[in-house]
Design an enzyme around this catalytic site. Structure first.
Site, PDB file in Angstrom:
ATOM      1  N   CYS A  43       0.838  -1.217   0.000  1.00  0.00           N
ATOM      2  CA  CYS A  43       0.000   0.000   0.000  1.00  0.00           C
ATOM      3  C   CYS A  43       0.866   1.258   0.000  1.00  0.00           C
ATOM      4  CB  CYS A  43      -0.926   0.019   1.206  1.00  0.00           C
ATOM      5  SG  CYS A  43      -2.061  -1.381   1.233  1.00  0.00           S
ATOM      6  N   ARG A  47      -7.919  -4.028  -3.342  1.00  0.00           N
ATOM      7  CA  ARG A  47      -7.372  -2.878  -4.092  1.00  0.00           C
ATOM      8  C   ARG A  47      -8.310  -2.585  -5.271  1.00  0.00           C
ATOM      9  NH1 ARG A  47      -2.338  -2.659  -1.822  1.00  0.00           N
ATOM     10  NH2 ARG A  47      -1.659  -4.647  -0.970  1.00  0.00           N
TER      11      ARG A  47
HETATM   12  C1  BEZ Z   1       0.450  -4.594   1.790  1.00  0.00           C
HETATM   13  O1  BEZ Z   1       1.651  -4.858   1.805  1.00  0.00           O
HETATM   14  O2  BEZ Z   1       0.042  -3.504   1.389  1.00  0.00           O
HETATM   15  C2  BEZ Z   1      -0.523  -5.614   2.252  1.00  0.00           C
HETATM   16  C3  BEZ Z   1      -0.265  -6.933   1.993  1.00  0.00           C
HETATM   17  C4  BEZ Z   1      -1.168  -7.884   2.436  1.00  0.00           C
HETATM   18  C5  BEZ Z   1      -2.315  -7.511   3.108  1.00  0.00           C
HETATM   19  C6  BEZ Z   1      -2.576  -6.163   3.328  1.00  0.00           C
HETATM   20  C7  BEZ Z   1      -1.679  -5.216   2.887  1.00  0.00           C
END
Ligand code: BEZ
Length: 220
Positions: free
Chosen positions: A56, A133
């Site tokens: 993110c 997402r």
């Molecule tokens: C992330 O790295 O943004 C992420 C990865 C897995 C679950 C939620 C966020």
């Protein structure tokens, strides 16, 4: 606690062509009512699973770094996650301190999941607590024009987000369609003829690149 089935029932899925559902929300730039938000602009509304997570952070940094390109396309960015406003402010400040990148667009604090459910961003078989997402491309009349959903473990592609935004806008302006892998500067597809007169005009038009009467391209 809601069951999976109950969550699916309240988790609506807006589709291409629908009017974007209205809502009120708290964001990092203050409260908004969506129907009054960014009037006369395109809106790219996107969700991320959680603040202070690695993928993110790369994605929101990508939006921030290329905000000038969205501005040039008369487009307002609007982020969202199921986090508190305090978490958002802390994360924005943390990324700015660490990297110098500033998330200078509103991010919705959707702590009660109201907006995430309204837009089908909460997909319980992927996660019951975090939004997937999603990216909604919404035109100035607040109509949903394109939707992307990515899972938690794969980041989006900023070039593709900008490419389809530009494709939608040029398609509207010139009443044309975009072929496979179209990018700005490439030829566009002119709509197929609807009458014999249009077909004959098409065949006589030497400015077109014609594969056949139903598949023709032109420069814009
Ligand atoms: C992330 O790295 O943004 C992420 C990865 C897995 C679950 C939620 C966020």
């Amino acid at each position: 606690m809601e069951t999976n089935l109950e969550m699916q029932q309240v988790n609506s899925m807006p589709r291409i062509g629908d009017t974007a559902p209205d809502f009120e929300a708290v964001t990092t730039k203050g409260k908004i009512k969506f129907s009054d938000f960014a009037k006369d602009k395109w809106i790219v509304m996107f969700s991320h699973p959680a603040d202070f997570t690695p993928v993110c952070t790369t994605e929101l940094s990508g939006f921030a770094k290329r905000k000038g390109e969205f501005d040039a396309l008369n487009t307002q960015l609007l982020g969202l996650s199921i986090d508190s406003i305090h978490a958002h402010l802390g994360w924005v400040q943390n990324v700015r301190e660490n990297t110098g990148v500033y998330f200078d667009f509103p991010i919705i604090a959707d702590i009660d999941m109201k907006v995430a459910k309204l837009y089908g961003m909460l997909q319980p078989n992927e996660s019951e607590t975090a939004a997937v997402r999603a990216v909604f491309f919404i035109d100035p009349s607040k109509k949903i024009r394109l939707v992307m959903y990515y899972p938690l473990n794969v980041g989006r592609n900023m070039n593709e987000i900008l490419r389809v935004l530009e494709a939608l806008q040029i398609s509207d302006e010139y009443q044309v369609a975009m072929p496979l892998d179209w990018k700005k500067g490439d030829k566009v597809i002119v709509g197929p003829p609807k009458t014999l007169d249009e077909l004959n005009a098409r065949l006589a038009d030497d400015s077109l690149e014609k594969v056949d009467w139903y598949l023709a391209k032109k420069n814009i």
